[in-house]
Write a protein that holds these residues in place. Structure first.
Motif, PDB file in Angstrom:
ATOM      1  N   PHE A 123       1.021  -0.890  -0.355  1.00 50.58           N
ATOM      2  CA  PHE A 123       0.000  -0.221  -0.277  1.00 50.58           C
ATOM      3  C   PHE A 123       0.697   1.184   0.143  1.00 50.58           C
ATOM      4  O   PHE A 123       0.391   2.189   0.219  1.00 50.58           O
ATOM      5  CB  PHE A 123      -1.267  -0.314   1.017  1.00 50.58           C
ATOM      6  CG  PHE A 123      -2.001  -1.221   1.185  1.00 50.58           C
ATOM      7  CD1 PHE A 123      -3.268  -1.706   0.439  1.00 50.58           C
ATOM      8  CD2 PHE A 123      -1.953  -1.886   2.498  1.00 50.58           C
ATOM      9  CE1 PHE A 123      -3.308  -2.621   0.500  1.00 50.58           C
ATOM     10  CE2 PHE A 123      -2.494  -3.521   2.611  1.00 50.58           C
ATOM     11  CZ  PHE A 123      -3.043  -3.712   1.371  1.00 50.58           C
ATOM     12  N   ALA A 138      -6.545 -10.026   6.964  1.00 51.29           N
ATOM     13  CA  ALA A 138      -6.332 -11.000   6.432  1.00 51.29           C
ATOM     14  C   ALA A 138      -5.203 -11.621   6.867  1.00 51.29           C
ATOM     15  O   ALA A 138      -3.395 -10.780   7.934  1.00 51.29           O
ATOM     16  CB  ALA A 138      -5.760 -10.134   5.075  1.00 51.29           C
ATOM     17  N   GLY A 159      -7.823  -2.853  10.320  1.00 53.56           N
ATOM     18  CA  GLY A 159      -7.118  -3.461   9.578  1.00 53.56           C
ATOM     19  C   GLY A 159      -5.953  -2.844   8.792  1.00 53.56           C
ATOM     20  O   GLY A 159      -5.555  -1.519   8.081  1.00 53.56           O
ATOM     21  N   GLU A 161      -6.127  -6.389  12.278  1.00 54.01           N
ATOM     22  CA  GLU A 161      -6.707  -7.137  10.258  1.00 54.01           C
ATOM     23  C   GLU A 161      -6.784  -8.381  10.659  1.00 54.01           C
ATOM     24  O   GLU A 161      -7.262  -9.655  11.222  1.00 54.01           O
ATOM     25  CB  GLU A 161      -4.657  -6.568  10.232  1.00 54.01           C
ATOM     26  CG  GLU A 161      -4.320  -7.189   8.798  1.00 54.01           C
ATOM     27  CD  GLU A 161      -5.108  -6.898   7.527  1.00 54.01           C
ATOM     28  OE1 GLU A 161      -5.396  -5.752   7.519  1.00 54.01           O
ATOM     29  OE2 GLU A 161      -5.996  -7.432   6.953  1.00 54.01           O
ATOM     30  N   ASP A 179      -5.043   0.859  14.707  1.00 54.32           N
ATOM     31  CA  ASP A 179      -5.244   0.607  13.433  1.00 54.32           C
ATOM     32  C   ASP A 179      -5.908   0.153  13.529  1.00 54.32           C
ATOM     33  O   ASP A 179      -5.500  -1.620  13.064  1.00 54.32           O
ATOM     34  CB  ASP A 179      -3.251   0.514  13.736  1.00 54.32           C
ATOM     35  CG  ASP A 179      -3.657   0.768  11.537  1.00 54.32           C
ATOM     36  OD1 ASP A 179      -4.550   0.987  11.518  1.00 54.32           O
ATOM     37  OD2 ASP A 179      -2.313   0.410  11.438  1.00 54.32           O
ATOM     38  N   GLY A 214      -8.550 -10.954  12.991  1.00 54.36           N
ATOM     39  CA  GLY A 214     -10.413 -10.441  12.981  1.00 54.36           C
ATOM     40  C   GLY A 214     -11.613  -9.455  12.424  1.00 54.36           C
ATOM     41  O   GLY A 214     -10.226  -8.375  11.348  1.00 54.36           O
TER      42      GLY A 214
END
Ligand SMILES: C[S@@+](CC[C@H](N)C(=O)[O-])C[C@H]1O[C@@H](n2cnc3c(N)ncnc32)[C@H](O)[C@@H]1O
Length: 350
Positions: A131, A181, A158, A179, A156, A204
């Motif tokens: 990103f 993934a 995501g 997060e 934070d 999660g």
């Protein structure tokens, strides 16, 4: 003799023995059904196996069904149109229409493998490749008002490959990173351990009712490029409500979201395509009702493109090859100015 072996010769042989088989893979966007049907008709014509009207009708029904099923299940679903010789007629192709449903985490796994890495060595270096290389300028600009890093906690949501979470933890802030993934969680975990950082990873889904961040705890909650993955205003409200509960009184909630120009009336196709392209957007009125009743006051709003371009070091601009087109809405719309763009919104918990 040589003259006879030209393009006009042996048509019968080619019609009888020429084989065509293959697969089209298209995003499941129900509003694009007519475009997809036209694509298949054009393909069949190109292969000199034109569709009968009965075939077109069947195709329309099957494509509509699979698009609806796939899109409802996930915005990352793909419509698969495979074609092969029809054993009963050399003049026709057989078409099979299915959809392949993929979750967001699966979408990222596949995209990372396709675009960024071919082996696990490269996957280990995601922080510098996905990103962006650098923390968001908007995030860094908030740090002076947060106070001493040693006593300041940041959430934070995501966190992705950690472009914000890792540098913040390196600066001494205690960071909790939520997060979805697995690939990103593993990489963040590994990095936190290697560098002994004050960074905790919570794997999660922020939309899961059972996932509850600590209450009234953080000085800042960051939702950078998270809402772009959502599907409706209720999801946006849920994530913001959780962020709001997580920060302490007077704490900050920083998020970005695609907003529509006030004068633009988005169509159903606009909304569906935007979801598929990680560009979920709200109209200003929708954003107002998402925020309505949340104990948040808006501090400021900026175009993400302008803000980051003007403040990131030139070595970190653009953050990724796709960022400029995506953040300005030009990836989806060939209208000038584009009707949507990514905006930073900074809010204070009241
Ligand atoms: C576009 S990336 C941005 C990552 C990071 N915030 C940044 O700005 O570099 C969005 C991240 O949010 C994660 N994500 C999306 N939906 C989520 C959800 N419902 N709960 C938790 N994480 C989510 C994705 O897996 C992805 O890593």
């Amino acid at each position: 003799m040589g003259d006879r072996q030209d393009a006009e010769t042996f048509n019968n042989l080619l019609a009888a023995f020429g084989m065509a088989r293959g697969k089209l893979q298209l995003p499941c966007v129900p509003a694009l059904k007519a475009r997809y049907v036209q694509k298949v008709i054009a393909l069949a014509n190109l292969l000199e196996k034109p569709l009968t009207s009965a075939q077109v009708e069947e195709l329309e029904t099957a494509i509509a069904q699979e698009l609806a099923k796939g899109f409802q299940a996930s915005q990352h679903s793909q419509l698969l149109i495979s074609f092969q010789p029809n054993p009963k007629s050399v003049e026709q192709l057989d078409f099979k229409i299915t959809c392949q449903i993929a979750s967001l985490a699966e979408f990222y796994e596949a995209a990372l493998k396709d675009n960024f890495a071919t082996d696990s060595d490269q996957l280990d270096r995601l922080e510098t490749s996905v990103f962006g290389k650098h923390a968001n300028a908007r995030v860094l600009d908030l740090l002076p008002e947060l106070g001493d890093p040693e006593t300041t906690t940041i959430l934070d949501i995501g966190a992705g490959s950690g472009r914000n979470a890792l540098p913040l933890a390196r600066s001494g802030y205690a960071v909790d990173a939520i997060e979805l993934a697995d690939t990103f969680c593993q990489q963040l975990q590994q990095q936190a351990k290697t560098e002994n950082l004050p960074l905790s990873i919570i794997q999660g889904n922020i939309l899961d009712p059972l996932l509850r961040p600590k209450l009234n705890h953080y000085a800042l909650a960051i939702l950078s490029e998270l809402l772009v993955h959502f599907r409706d205003a209720d999801q946006a409200r849920l994530a913001l409500a959780k962020a709001c509960d997580a920060v302490s009184k007077s704490g900050l909630v920083l998020f970005n979201i695609f907003l529509c120009r006030p004068d633009y009336q988005p169509t159903i196709a606009d909304r569906q395509v935007a979801q598929v392209a990680q560009s979920f957007f709200l109209t200003p009125a929708e954003l107002e009702s998402v925020m309505d009743g949340l104990p948040l006051e808006l501090v400021d709003r900026h175009s993400v493109f302008d803000y980051e371009r003007d403040r990131l070091p030139s070595s970190a601009w653009p953050p990724s090859p796709w960022f400029i087109n995506w953040a300005t809405g030009r990836l989806l719309f060939d209208l000038e100015p584009p009707p949507i763009s990514l905006q930073w919104l900074l809010c204070r918990r009241i």
